[in-house]
Design a protein around this motif. Sequence first.
Motif, mmCIF file in Angstrom:
data_model
loop_
_atom_site.group_PDB
_atom_site.id
_atom_site.type_symbol
_atom_site.label_atom_id
_atom_site.label_comp_id
_atom_site.label_asym_id
_atom_site.label_seq_id
_atom_site.Cartn_x
_atom_site.Cartn_y
_atom_site.Cartn_z
ATOM 1 N N ARG A 144 6.814 -21.623 -15.096
ATOM 2 C CA ARG A 144 5.786 -22.607 -15.478
ATOM 3 C C ARG A 144 4.963 -22.986 -14.254
ATOM 4 O O ARG A 144 3.733 -23.111 -14.330
ATOM 5 N N VAL B 241 -0.614 -30.587 -18.349
ATOM 6 C CA VAL B 241 -0.317 -29.508 -19.285
ATOM 7 C C VAL B 241 -1.019 -29.702 -20.630
ATOM 8 O O VAL B 241 -1.562 -28.737 -21.193
ATOM 9 N N PHE C 264 -2.930 -26.539 -22.506
ATOM 10 C CA PHE C 264 -2.306 -25.862 -23.643
ATOM 11 C C PHE C 264 -2.179 -26.823 -24.813
ATOM 12 O O PHE C 264 -1.962 -28.025 -24.625
ATOM 13 N N LEU D 126 3.253 -22.904 -23.470
ATOM 14 C CA LEU D 126 3.507 -22.452 -22.110
ATOM 15 C C LEU D 126 4.893 -21.830 -22.009
ATOM 16 O O LEU D 126 5.078 -20.775 -21.371
#
Length: 443
Positions: free
Chosen positions: A304, A324, A328, A334
Amino acid sequence: MPSSFDKPVLDVRQFFQTTNPARTLDPQNENDRKLYIDFSEVRGEQIITEIKDLITFYEPENPTCTLFTGHIGCGKSTELLKLRVELEAEGFHVVYFESTEDLEMADVDIGDVLLAIARRISQSLEDIDIGEAKGLRGLLQKAAKVLMTEIELEGEFSLAAGIGKITARAKNDATLRDRLNQFLGPQKNQLVEAINEELLKPAIEQLKQRGKKGLVVIVDNLDRIDNRPKAFGRSQQEYLFIDQHECLQRLLCHKVYTIPLALKFSSEYGLLTARYTDDPKVLPMVPVKLRNGQPCDEGMRLLRQLVLARAMPGQTEVDQLAQVPQLFDQPESLDRLCMVSGGHVRDLLRLLNGWVRKGRTFPLKQEKLEEVIRARRNEMTLQLSADEWTLLRQVRQQRKKVGGDDDYQRLIHSRLVFEYRDQGESWFDVNPILLEAEELKES
């Protein structure tokens, strides 16, 4: 009032460019250092540290030879460039080069490799006076006549330029390459001796006078040599690294060679290990799962981080994770990307790069990732035979084992199966992108 997190973290085009799977990170580059992730703890081996310690601590005054291998695209070049930086910090002069720039990988002979090494060393040390180098000069003059190439060797004699002209002509012309190899084959011992006495010894002596501790040559991309047979039936890979091991090892400096992973699964592997002091160092995949099938939390965390560093270079891991949701559609997207990559760095970047191209805007949607995954799976399975599907099922069923030449050529070379390490012991698993194929669902 909207927060700063409501805005895209970066331009999609920029993210696309930073995820280019063909890009090799160079730790000497400040921007690349922001993208580098150290996977050594979860790979199960401190390989670069081991190679560095052998050269800098255990055998600094004695020439060493290290073989380094792993799946193409798993990160070997980046790790070797990191090794260069660490060796230079320890006071060594390091010559790193990609052999694909000098050699035709479909047709490689020992003379080609020795000339390429001599050229790169002399090119790196052009400010050092190594003397007349009469032996090398004579060999180059003869080689030039064989190739019917005019090379100016009088006056200011540049080894790098002279060798470069010869190797460039040979690389681009199969007939000339064959002539050169026929000439150099019987001369290989003389060539090694000339390189040692007229290039390496005087160069290392002057390097030490300048405060350096020694000379290290890192020859990358030799793992890309084709496995096709030579005219006498021996495969190129076995010929170069087994039959010609003495020439590779006799060079009087520290040497690191990348070798094809195929050799590790060859019936001749025992002969290979008998020819060298140390077994080849293997760079395994980053584990996304443990051998018992449980998730590898630390491996997933670092993968990640690799993705987020490409999006937000230089930011802390905490800040990256906080953004994040802007990148996404959900955190699981992810994780899906990282898991399906199997811990193969280039494959992860390839999938991510395709996802960015298909998604075009943030946040990236998982449905677009699934399109990329299906397309990649389709490309991988089109050419698979029934026998190969059987082999893949066996890997899943027989406690993660792979063995033998055929298994390697049909599974590992094509990245259908990945190798991992756990406390020094290898284990294997099918590339996760294939696990959802109908042919494997039963296993």
